[in-house]
Scaffold this active site. Structure first.
Site, PDB file in Angstrom:
ATOM      1  N   LYS A   1       0.843  -1.201   0.000  1.00 45.63           N
ATOM      2  CA  LYS A   1       0.000   0.000   0.000  1.00 45.63           C
ATOM      3  C   LYS A   1       0.873   1.245   0.000  1.00 45.63           C
ATOM      4  O   LYS A   1       1.794   1.367   0.797  1.00 45.63           O
ATOM      5  CB  LYS A   1      -0.911   0.022   1.232  1.00 45.63           C
ATOM      6  CG  LYS A   1      -1.819   1.255   1.277  1.00 45.63           C
ATOM      7  CD  LYS A   1      -2.866   1.145   2.353  1.00 45.63           C
ATOM      8  CE  LYS A   1      -2.409   1.667   3.685  1.00 45.63           C
ATOM      9  NZ  LYS A   1      -2.331   3.132   3.762  1.00 45.63           N
TER      10      LYS A   1
ATOM     11  N   ASP B   1      -3.554   4.270  -1.816  1.00 48.00           N
ATOM     12  CA  ASP B   1      -4.498   4.772  -0.801  1.00 48.00           C
ATOM     13  C   ASP B   1      -4.559   6.285  -0.916  1.00 48.00           C
ATOM     14  O   ASP B   1      -3.976   7.008  -0.111  1.00 48.00           O
ATOM     15  CB  ASP B   1      -4.008   4.325   0.584  1.00 48.00           C
ATOM     16  CG  ASP B   1      -5.038   4.575   1.665  1.00 48.00           C
ATOM     17  OD1 ASP B   1      -6.187   4.929   1.325  1.00 48.00           O
ATOM     18  OD2 ASP B   1      -4.699   4.415   2.847  1.00 48.00           O
TER      19      ASP B   1
ATOM     20  N   ASP C   1     -13.515  14.616  -5.327  1.00 51.39           N
ATOM     21  CA  ASP C   1     -13.488  15.869  -6.092  1.00 51.39           C
ATOM     22  C   ASP C   1     -14.742  15.868  -6.968  1.00 51.39           C
ATOM     23  O   ASP C   1     -15.590  14.982  -6.829  1.00 51.39           O
ATOM     24  CB  ASP C   1     -12.193  15.929  -6.940  1.00 51.39           C
ATOM     25  CG  ASP C   1     -11.755  17.367  -7.234  1.00 51.39           C
ATOM     26  OD1 ASP C   1     -12.615  18.170  -7.651  1.00 51.39           O
ATOM     27  OD2 ASP C   1     -10.571  17.665  -7.054  1.00 51.39           O
TER      28      ASP C   1
ATOM     29  N   ARG D   1       3.397  -0.421  10.393  1.00 55.12           N
ATOM     30  CA  ARG D   1       4.510  -0.342  11.352  1.00 55.12           C
ATOM     31  C   ARG D   1       4.992  -1.685  11.897  1.00 55.12           C
ATOM     32  O   ARG D   1       6.208  -1.886  12.012  1.00 55.12           O
ATOM     33  CB  ARG D   1       4.147   0.622  12.491  1.00 55.12           C
ATOM     34  CG  ARG D   1       4.262   2.069  12.053  1.00 55.12           C
ATOM     35  CD  ARG D   1       3.544   2.999  12.983  1.00 55.12           C
ATOM     36  NE  ARG D   1       2.100   2.801  12.930  1.00 55.12           N
ATOM     37  CZ  ARG D   1       1.226   3.537  13.617  1.00 55.12           C
ATOM     38  NH1 ARG D   1       1.659   4.489  14.415  1.00 55.12           N
ATOM     39  NH2 ARG D   1      -0.063   3.321  13.499  1.00 55.12           N
TER      40      ARG D   1
HETATM   41  O1  C5P Z   1       1.190   1.181  11.040  1.00 58.84           O
HETATM   42  P1  C5P Z   1      -0.212   0.668  10.919  1.00 58.84           P
HETATM   43  O2  C5P Z   1      -0.301  -0.827  10.756  1.00 58.84           O
HETATM   44  O3  C5P Z   1      -1.100   1.191  12.039  1.00 58.84           O
HETATM   45  O4  C5P Z   1      -0.732   1.320   9.565  1.00 58.84           O
HETATM   46  C1  C5P Z   1      -2.025   1.129   9.079  1.00 58.84           C
HETATM   47  C2  C5P Z   1      -2.163   1.745   7.726  1.00 58.84           C
HETATM   48  O5  C5P Z   1      -3.537   1.771   7.394  1.00 58.84           O
HETATM   49  C3  C5P Z   1      -1.675   3.189   7.634  1.00 58.84           C
HETATM   50  O6  C5P Z   1      -1.167   3.367   6.318  1.00 58.84           O
HETATM   51  C4  C5P Z   1      -2.917   4.012   7.846  1.00 58.84           C
HETATM   52  O7  C5P Z   1      -2.885   5.244   7.195  1.00 58.84           O
HETATM   53  C5  C5P Z   1      -3.988   3.114   7.223  1.00 58.84           C
HETATM   54  N1  C5P Z   1      -5.325   3.318   7.768  1.00 58.84           N
HETATM   55  C6  C5P Z   1      -5.628   3.223   9.113  1.00 58.84           C
HETATM   56  N2  C5P Z   1      -6.895   3.394   9.556  1.00 58.84           N
HETATM   57  C7  C5P Z   1      -7.853   3.698   8.698  1.00 58.84           C
HETATM   58  C8  C5P Z   1      -7.584   3.798   7.335  1.00 58.84           C
HETATM   59  C9  C5P Z   1      -6.285   3.605   6.897  1.00 58.84           C
HETATM   60  O8  C5P Z   1      -4.756   2.929   9.922  1.00 58.84           O
HETATM   61  N3  C5P Z   1      -9.081   3.827   9.146  1.00 58.84           N
END
Ligand code: C5P
Length: 245
Positions: A47, A74, A79, A221
């Site tokens: 992603k 993502d 728009d 992460r």
């Molecule tokens: O690091 P982590 O596993 O928390 O990252 C989750 C990913 O999913 C990030 O890229 C974050 O922007 C995305 N995301 C999220 N919650 C949402 C939508 C997208 O954590 N509701």
């Protein structure tokens, strides 16, 4: 990996590794390239969000696709219809697998028109999970609650031909009841047992996420910042594979 046969089949392929989408939340293409190289064939689906997209991420998406990886852009588009439709058409030409848009009816209609004839799948974000009922009052949506708005927009996404919904795993069962078995549910907020939650408030393990109805999990992460990203990715895929093995 015989478990692949007993898992939900409506993901983008029969490869169980595709159930894990690795979030490349890093500031530069160099770092992204290094992470992808370390993960190797343990990672098949990546992603790219705002941070990397606006720092060379579109070219890097092309590079990943050229290597046979799947890419989820993502970009959470929203728009006027014509702009969304043409933007989606460009993303479809790039060869991305998933693209997010905000779940406004005009935007969703335009996105469905823009992806026509391609294999791109459009995922709708119903209500950002950082928004609660008070934020919706502030934004002028009251008296509609966040839960009501999620349900309404999930139904509209289904009716307008959107391919899937991005939602928290804790919302997945409710969303599944609305969109039915054939739409994709993609969930972030996943933490392997023992991993730090960070700023995610409602986290579930990979196996729980799949059990709650997710077709794909987004994890950033816990993999990207791991001492051994490949081992971290493999452990998650193994946890999914072991569910019904
Ligand atoms: O690091 P982590 O596993 O928390 O990252 C989750 C990913 O999913 C990030 O890229 C974050 O922007 C995305 N995301 C999220 N919650 C949402 C939508 C997208 O954590 N509701």
């Amino acid at each position: 990996m015989s478990a692949a046969m007993s898992l939900p089949t409506n993901s983008v392929s029969g490869d169980i590794r595709d159930k894990l989408i690795i979030g490349l939340d890093v500031p530069s293409v160099e770092e992204a390239r290094a992470v992808v190289a370390r993960i190797g064939d343990a990672g098949t689906f990546y992603k790219i969000g705002y941070q990397l997209a606006y720092a060379g991420g579109f070219e890097f998406a092309r590079e990943l696709i050229g290597q046979g990886k799947k890419v989820f852009l993502d970009l959470k588009l929203h728009d006027i219809g014509n702009t969304v439709e043409e933007g989606v058409r460009s993303v479809a030409r790039l060869g991305a697998t998933f693209l997010t848009v905000h779940a406004y009816p005009q935007t969703m209609r335009a996105a469905v028109a823009g992806k026509a004839g391609s294999s791109l799948k459009i995922l709708a974000v119903t209500v950002l999970t950082s928004y609660d009922d008070n934020d919706l009052v502030e934004a002028g949506y009251a008296p509609v609650t966040a839960a009501e708005l999620v349900a309404r927009r999930a139904g509209q996404a289904r009716d307008l031909g959107i391919d899937g919904i991005v939602c928290a795993a804790t919302e997945a069962e409710r969303v599944r009841a609305i969109v039915g078995p054939d739409r994709l549910i993609v969930t972030p907020g996943i933490r392997p047992a023992g991993a730090e939650a960070g700023d995610q408030k409602r986290v579930v393990t990979p196996a729980e996420g799949i059990r709650l109805g997710a077709n794909h999990l987004v994890v950033a992460r816990p993999i990207v910042k791991a001492a051994d990203p490949r081992a971290a990715a493999e452990a998650i895929v193994r946890e999914i594979a072991d569910m019904k093995a």
